[in-house]
Design an enzyme around this catalytic site. Structure first.
Site, PDB file in Angstrom:
ATOM      1  N   GLY A  58      -0.593   6.661   3.632  1.00 35.43           N
ATOM      2  CA  GLY A  58      -1.768   6.694   2.623  1.00 35.43           C
ATOM      3  C   GLY A  58      -2.220   5.334   2.410  1.00 35.43           C
ATOM      4  O   GLY A  58      -3.152   5.118   1.415  1.00 35.43           O
ATOM      5  N   LYS A  59      -2.110   4.169   3.004  1.00 34.04           N
ATOM      6  CA  LYS A  59      -2.553   2.834   2.558  1.00 34.04           C
ATOM      7  C   LYS A  59      -3.914   2.732   3.521  1.00 34.04           C
ATOM      8  O   LYS A  59      -4.703   1.950   3.035  1.00 34.04           O
ATOM      9  CB  LYS A  59      -1.683   1.796   3.237  1.00 34.04           C
ATOM     10  CG  LYS A  59      -0.402   1.689   2.284  1.00 34.04           C
ATOM     11  CD  LYS A  59       0.775   0.591   2.989  1.00 34.04           C
ATOM     12  CE  LYS A  59       2.060   0.754   2.535  1.00 34.04           C
ATOM     13  NZ  LYS A  59       2.933  -0.020   3.032  1.00 34.04           N
ATOM     14  N   ILE A  60      -3.990   3.381   4.501  1.00 34.06           N
ATOM     15  CA  ILE A  60      -5.362   3.563   5.277  1.00 34.06           C
ATOM     16  C   ILE A  60      -5.941   4.716   5.237  1.00 34.06           C
ATOM     17  O   ILE A  60      -5.128   5.741   5.829  1.00 34.06           O
ATOM     18  CB  ILE A  60      -5.176   2.701   6.769  1.00 34.06           C
ATOM     19  CG1 ILE A  60      -4.589   1.241   6.441  1.00 34.06           C
ATOM     20  CG2 ILE A  60      -6.239   2.694   7.478  1.00 34.06           C
ATOM     21  CD1 ILE A  60      -5.532   0.227   5.818  1.00 34.06           C
TER      22      ILE A  60
END
Lengths: 408, 408, 408, 408
Positions: free
Chosen positions: A302-304
């Site tokens: 979920g970082k990108i």
């Protein structure tokens, strides 16, 4: 005959000519492999990350300031308004002080005898050399400065670096030098500068030693974590983009990327991840470390934002080569932006995310929050490759959005 | 205070400005680590290797021509007279044919599904894509051409590539294209092009298949070994310099460097090694392979003249980044040279070294020939770092020779 | 809860205990990243490549024999019948001679002064040291041997190395040493040893020098290309597997892999590619070179059968670490095989592929031959990861075939 | 003939045999390049670092615990008393919790589609996979635990990890599992565990979020800096050795090495640097970062005692390969030590260095303190290469000290 010609540009560079500009060389001759990635990086940064007032965070690892990249590239990027906030190792900021204090570093050689250097009192960072006194004088400067009353408290590293930058700026003025120190430039431009490891450098070492005397200075690590998340959250909740420009890897890479899990997974606020991801590194993914982890892997965390994978670029090359080229390209191909001065709004930004967290978060286990099917506000524009680009699984994911179309 | 200021230049770059030229960027902002090495490489090539009519050999590994570097950089270097002879992998020359035959390659992506590509008939070299027909048509071209009577014999690869280059040149003219093919440019300029592994590429594969029919074409490997040594010997016995510009590593690196042991250790002729050594690679020394072996190690083998170690540069970066930059720098900072047309003198060069070998060599064990204490004819000039530079063992070895001082 | 537990084994190693065997350590503690790849490589080699009489080709690059890997690992693998044919750089075979001739190499240090070494007459390969006389004596041995009448012709490198190996074997017997030389062991076991660059090493250098006298020895490069393809074709047309075990990369990697395009694309014979692919290297894919090209990319070229991608392993680590571990694992976990003695059948193998080529091939452009939809004879078995494994595009492609289930 | 045979051991490995133990394989077959370095690393660790009650600090970077190296190697090393203190990234400690809490990780594949993984709620660390719930449950555990009254204060990270480790240990007991968690093992054995970047991981993220509620937990960065220096100072002022075992690089490498400059340069206490240096990494020196900086360079900074350079080893390979091998070697070749339980003495250690600092240090510039000419108390023993070993500048620096001669 396949449909390659409809999907990708022909690879046919122009012959290099005498006197070519850096930006034209990149567009004309950097066509494949890491050269191709570097050209994509230049266009990604210039046409997408700094376009449409997007928020750009930069992480600094590797001894970049000793190599002169503060003065050569980082300060020009800050002055052009192209970098809005910074995570740095302490070492980069410590060595930045030497330049701001008018001390001399030398372009030496990596092939010297270190036992002799030790005897002569010469310090070596690969091929950068300087006198032991540079360390001792810089240390004394730090100890001197942090005795001031404004330092006698627990504070975030952005505040600490802001206060320290002010002293460097004053020293620069006194010495009649300028554009030498990142800390000074960031102070002047209101760019918050964090470090993820506040004890890990000679700055932190001197702060620690003074704490054995009567200094009250302590770092508020919690504030840094929440403050960095607040910057990303502010950009994203405005409908703007949030991008990361990662030089090297290490703890600063993790710290700049963890802002999104902090928002989504710890605070329970629905979000989709950073929009654009640009990394210059020599760390490969196969050793499993975060330094070499790909933007693809960051999607699983979920970082990108998964929709923006085609706009993520990793260039495997030394920052001492890539950063000057990206800087030259961006300064040559697009106009400066007005600095955002995020430092001036630090309390308000923190309060906003705190309020949202208290609405969404729980102490007990947080539910899965990320709904990737939900329509989102449009952002990304033309792909950096100049044509539609296929994602890893073969589907075209490029979107067009004329208003964010980059200048070229 | 140490004497650093007397031995090395201060490390203080200029801030990068809009529109900066590639050459000024390199001189102004590339100060340390691989950036510093790249700047040294630019100056070494420009101020020393091509100065004073020195002979420059280039080795090509990695898929450079598919990345467009033939047209972008290698042909401009050949036309400027900056490269006198070449050792290449067969693959670089095979893929060079596509450009000369007017075929299309595409700047794609490394993240495509190869099983799908295989089904679609698309070939991938990392992020370079082209149709399977490009291979099949190029193969047919090779088979067609080598049926000509001039190919029906055993020959060195320089002769083979010269003859092949003629056909490519004629095809270029017919198609109305130019500056597309290294083989064509080398043919026109009389630059001998060797390969160290003549069977190892689709060119060699087609030659081999035709040999199962009635082709008489065979490669004279022995001639290649002696011919390449003859080029180096001619330069050195004239009192000129012999330099190597190594892109990548591999068998071509070994082949270009073994010219000196061939002269000294096998033929028994007294010599001291190449004068200047420039390599761009990602191969590190610690794995023991020749690809990553340092110029220092080459000194122990007699491949490099020990007096010139300070003029040996290894830059760890992808050739798709370094080669365009070095090319832009050299074209911008110095004047073209008249091509040496070494191909035209191949028989005479070979005869010279053969005669010397028959004078010096034995079949039984050869004695140690290298007398490093003997005075030699002066060559090297100003060090590429711009100041005196310390060698690995701390002694200054830089020499000054105003007449070879490079333009800057 | 996802279905991870049904698709992959739990990652929970056993604590390492005193006295653990190499094979148990690999199975018990090597679980992820390159450690995981190395464990997969061990199982791929042991349970699949050498299972069911599959043909295994090995390519050697990097200075492996100077590091003692000939005696430590390659000879034991040959004696166990686990490697059927070899492509090597010339340098590995040249340095192998030192061991077979009873000369001494030393385990030194990479941090010595090479100018001093040059003066002392010591040769350095990273941290391996030996006297200059080792080179001069080995050179004289080569020149002496190749004067024999059996060497006075044009021949493939497999024949050349077989003839040379016989002389080394005789020297070993005379000296009362054994298991020292790969060339000697290959001679005794009928393992053909090719080099892709016959002029590129001190062996080739001495052959070339002698050709300036009256030697008639010349290398038949065409035969090598066709002979290596014939070995692969024989395995595949028998319904057996053909596998490649690649140490390093370079020209030997290309040469071992080009056998399949030679069959499919140049000779026009329908085929699907090698079955199993195992590479230990430090070359990464992003620089575009073939050394670092992935098995996935090789699928697009027809070098690797696309159905077998899950059985392709690349381990990024130095061969001086991986080869001993893979050797120890294979010798510990499965039984020796009877050597195939492919050298003894070289003429017959070549004749078979020649006949098939003359049936299928054309001089003009060859049509697309590869029909991936056609059912093929079953081969591959249990995936090396111990469970079903997903391919790059997420579809499970593992197949089960109890009869090839490896011993564990 | 040179004197090589008197200075270095002959390089002649034993053939690898079936069933060989890991330790015998390393001694018998790992002779050069990184294989040679790994064998030296094994001997350095076993015969010198853990000999004579030397203090050993270990730094952990890269995602080692997700790869199972906590359970496989680090816990066995702690239990054997071979590691006395630890600096880790937060991520390694966070993922260590999953094992201690009985959660499942899976040995997957690096070639999965991350967009699909994101949709399925699967997290990927290269080829390690686990459910999103693993993160959410671990986060909830951290938030729950740190509400306890003992956490409501500002504390060093060693204390924080000790308190946290106690909760993990209790969870392990409740679940009936053991030897799963580094934090639990460190708690039980009194091994202090620090992190140099306390906000940089999901542990720090949850601590930070709770600080937005009413948590009083804050990290005392200053204490960590001084506490780590106090451990090194205690070892050195006792006449014992202080060694560093660095896995990866990054901020923990800097933090573990800066203990010596903290003592010498900031506190003004005379010292000479760490005695033994062992690093396993893929970071090369040429990019200038501290991750790849060599022990030689560390000498110029006073981080490493110049007399001990021959006892510094860097092995360029993935820790997932090297750490199990070094662990197997050490457990097989030497006896366990009694754990030092440094955590129990933390207050006393800190007080000692504080007192010494107040005697030696100044706020103003500190003078050069390091007198390398002064005789020191004898320490180092037999060189790890088994013979005298030359230092970089060719002088022999090995010393013999029979009493510390390692068991072999």
């Amino acid at each position: 005959m396949s449909s390659l010609n409809k999907r990708f540009p022909r690879l046919l560079p122009e012959p290099i000519r005498k006197g070519v500009s850096a930006a034209d060389l990149i567009d004309g001759a950097f066509k494949a492999y890491n050269g191709g990635r570097l050209a994509e990086a230049c266009r990604l940064f210039t046409e997408k990350m700094v376009a449409a007032n997007g928020t750009v965070g930069m992480s600094l690892t590797g001894a970049l300031t000793p190599a002169g990249l503060g003065r050569a590239a980082i300060i020009p990027l800050l002055k052009a308004g192209f970098v809005d906030w910074i995570i740095s190792t302490g070492a980069n900021l410590y060595h930045d002080l030497h330049f701001g204090l008018g001390m001399n570093l030398y372009a030496g050689s990596p092939f010297l005898d270190d036992v002799n250097l030790r005897k002569e009192g010469i310090i070596r960072i690969y091929d950068v050399l300087f006198d032991y006194d540079v360390l001792l004088d810089t240390d004394a400067f730090v100890r001197q400065v942090i005795q001031g009353p404004e330092f006698q408290k627990c504070m975030g590293t952005d505040e600490f670096h802001y206060l320290l930058g002010k002293y460097v700026y004053e020293r620069e003025r006194k010495l009649g030098i300028k554009e030498t120190s990142v800390l000074s430039a960031a102070y002047q431009l209101g760019v918050p500068v964090f470090t993820s490891s506040p004890g890990d450098s000679s700055i932190g070492m001197n702060v620690a030693a003074m704490a054995l005397r009567d200094s009250k200075l302590q770092f508020d690590v919690n504030r840094d974590v929440n403050q960095t998340a607040s910057i990303v959250y502010a950009a994203k909740s405005n409908g703007d983009t949030s991008s990361v420009f990662i030089l090297g890897g290490g703890s600063p890479k993790n710290f700049i990327l963890q802002t999104e899990p902090q928002i989504q997974e710890v605070m329970g606020i629905e979000e989709r991840g950073h929009d654009y991801f640009l990394q210059c590194t020599d760390a490969r993914p196969d050793t499993g470390g975060l330094s070499g982890a790909t933007p693809n892997e960051a999607v699983s965390w979920g970082k990108i934002d998964p929709d923006n994978l085609p706009d993520c670029v990793v260039c495997y090359a030394d920052s001492t080569i890539t950063l000057p080229l990206i800087t030259a390209y961006a300064l040559s191909r697009t106009k400066p932006r007005k600095p955002k001065r995020l430092y001036d709004r630090r309390d308000a930004l923190l309060e906003t995310i705190r309020a949202q967290y208290l609405r969404c978060g729980t102490i007990t286990k947080i539910g899965h929050r990320t709904d990737l099917e939900k329509p989102k506000r449009g952002r990304s524009g033309r792909s950096v490759t100049g044509t539609k680009r296929e994602s890893a699984n073969g589907k075209s994911t490029a979107k067009s959005s004329p208003k964010t179309k980059g200048k070229k």
